[in-house]
Enzyme design. Structure first.
Site, short mmCIF file in Angstrom:
data_model
loop_
_atom_site.label_atom_id
_atom_site.label_comp_id
_atom_site.label_asym_id
_atom_site.label_seq_id
_atom_site.Cartn_x
_atom_site.Cartn_y
_atom_site.Cartn_z
N GLU A 35 23.54 -4.81 -20.11
CA GLU A 35 23.98 -6.30 -20.33
C GLU A 35 23.01 -6.97 -21.24
OE1 GLU A 35 26.71 -6.68 -19.40
OE2 GLU A 35 26.88 -5.76 -17.36
N GLY A 40 0.71 -1.13 -0.13
CA GLY A 40 0.09 -0.13 0.20
C GLY A 40 1.06 1.24 0.03
#
Ligand code: TGC
Length: 417
Positions: free
Chosen positions: A390, A366
């Site tokens: 990468e 939340g």
């Protein structure tokens, strides 16, 4: 037919697994006592040094350089390399260390990847005996830091189009000119492995690597500011302005002729990511599992809501599958080596699974999930970088696609113009 009590048990006791409560499939048994001990040793450092400080470092965008010698003492810098002061551990052990480091923070694992899998691997795979002796023992000990200059402002997924040049002068010296971007650790580094075009053609065939002490005149690096990801880590732009190097600064091995030189190093770093991101996913899962027990709404702990349990179940299943993929690739790497498609399979899927889990965990926290008090949003933000560097999703999808079809589809026509 009779079944054993263990098979009948309604829930397995996962508390004894070194991977914690997420280990629904008995993955603990896949690892030797020595492998698990290594993971626990790395976890102890993360718990002691990283966890208490990471929110502050991330908030202030600080990379804690004081941990570098500690990582050296722990033996994780270039840990998969043999000789020259390196620990010579297996691919699976390297993966286990990466997942523990990334459970702390992706920036921390990135430091170890750039140092060990990129800079040290380049020198170890392609360097001269003198280059290895000069740099590797100090880098393994954390006394010297390295970086790996491949990507450029205009050459990310397509390093063959790099414009950094290395020209050899009649006396033998090399002179480097160009700009590199998104280079981890460059402002901290003592040495940079720089990839540059040496050939007439200006394509990947003439690319060679150079070992560049960062105090060489003409070398400068600047940290990239205002990052929303990997804030406890340093990514930089490097300028090479007439950097003059002796003839023996080139990485001389035949294995480093052309782009396969840097790509072999990227394979090592991508392999570490396959494991590392599962650490970030596991930490996000653990954070939200604890929270679901502690947090009560409508008079009921969140953990007792069916919708919470469904989310936890999906996250745990995905994490188990990600670990099993990493384990399969790791054992194969130790036994026979890997293929690019194998590495791409793990990097592609474990990154997108991990970022999904970190985002779901944030959602379950939340409003409390948007601060640095809880790790999931920090992990999710970091994983935006990890998923991109990468090799992006698309690069890995096309690498897999090429392995499946035999057709390279990296350019629109399938061939380089
Ligand atoms: P191509 O030009 O055809 O091939 C060139 C040569 O490389 C060989 N090769 C590989 N060798 C080993 N491992 C691999 N994974 C390899 N992939 C290709 C290939 O066989 C060939 O060898 P040879 O002997 O014929 O010359 O290139 P390609 O068409 O195979 O590849 C295209 C593509 C898109 C897959 C490749 O260019 C690629 O991987 N692009 C993504 C590059 C990337 O990952 N860039 C990000 C680097 S990360 C970074 O710089 C910043 S993060 C690190 C930090 O924090 O500092």
């Amino acid at each position: 037919m009779t079944t054993s009590p263990a098979q009948d048990a309604p829930s397995r006791d996962t508390s004894a697994s070194f991977l914690g409560p997420v280990d629904l499939t008995g993955m603990d048994a896949l690892f030797s006592a020595e492998e698990k001990q290594l993971a626990l040793d790395v976890r102890a450092l993360v718990d002691e040094v990283i966890r208490p400080n990471i929110a502050d470092w991330y908030d202030r965008a600080v990379f804690p350089t004081e941990i570098v010698p500690e990582l050296g003492r722990l033996g994780v810098l270039g840990m998969h390399l043999h000789g020259y002061g390196c620990a010579g551990r297996s691919a699976v052990e390297y993966g286990l260390a990466a997942q523990e480091l990334e459970a702390g923070d992706s920036g921390l694992r990135t430091f170890v990847s750039v140092q060990g899998s990129l800079a040290m691997s380049a020198i170890h795979k392609h360097g001269s005996e003198e280059q290895k002796r000069q740099w590797l023992p100090r880098m393994a000990a954390g006394e010297a830091v390295g970086c790996f200059g491949l990507t450029e402002p205009g050459a990310g997924s397509d390093p063959a189009s790099m414009t950094t040049t290395a020209r050899q002068e009649p006396g033998g010296d090399w002179v480097l000119n160009g700009t590199k971007r998104w280079i981890g650790l460059a402002t901290l580094a003592d040495v940079a492995v720089i990839w540059a075009q040496t050939g007439e053609h200006g394509d990947g065939r003439g690319v060679r690597g150079f070992v560049v002490p960062t105090d060489t005149p003409g070398f400068s690096a600047e940290a990239i500011a205002q990052k929303l990801s990997m804030r406890a880590s340093v990514q930089c732009e490097i300028r090479l302005d007439g950097v003059r190097l002796p003839a023996d600064a080139i990485l001389p091995a035949d294995s480093a002729l052309g782009l396969k030189g840097p790509f072999q190093c990227l394979n090592e770093a991508r392999y570490g990511i396959i494991w590392g991101v599962m650490g970030a996913a596991r930490d996000s899962f653990n954070a939200v599992l604890d929270y679901a027990h502690a947090r009560t709404q409508f008079g009921t702990p969140l953990a007792a809501f069916q919708l919470t349990q469904a989310k936890l179940a999906d996250m745990a299943v995905a994490i188990n599958k990600g670990y099993l993929l990493a384990h399969q690739i790791g054992r194969t790497k130790d036994a026979h080596g890997t293929t690019p498609a194998m590495i791409s399979t793990g990097k592609l899927d474990n990154c997108r699974v991990a970022i999904g889990i970190a985002r779901d965990a944030r959602e379950m926290l939340g409003g409390n999930g948007i601060t640095l008090e809880h790790s999931p949003l920090r992990h999710a933000n970091n994983l935006e970088s990890v998923r991109t560097y990468e090799g992006t999703d698309e690069v890995h999808q096309l690498t897999i696609g090429r392995a499946l079809t035999g057709i390279g589809a990296f350019t629109a026509a399938g061939v380089r113009p």
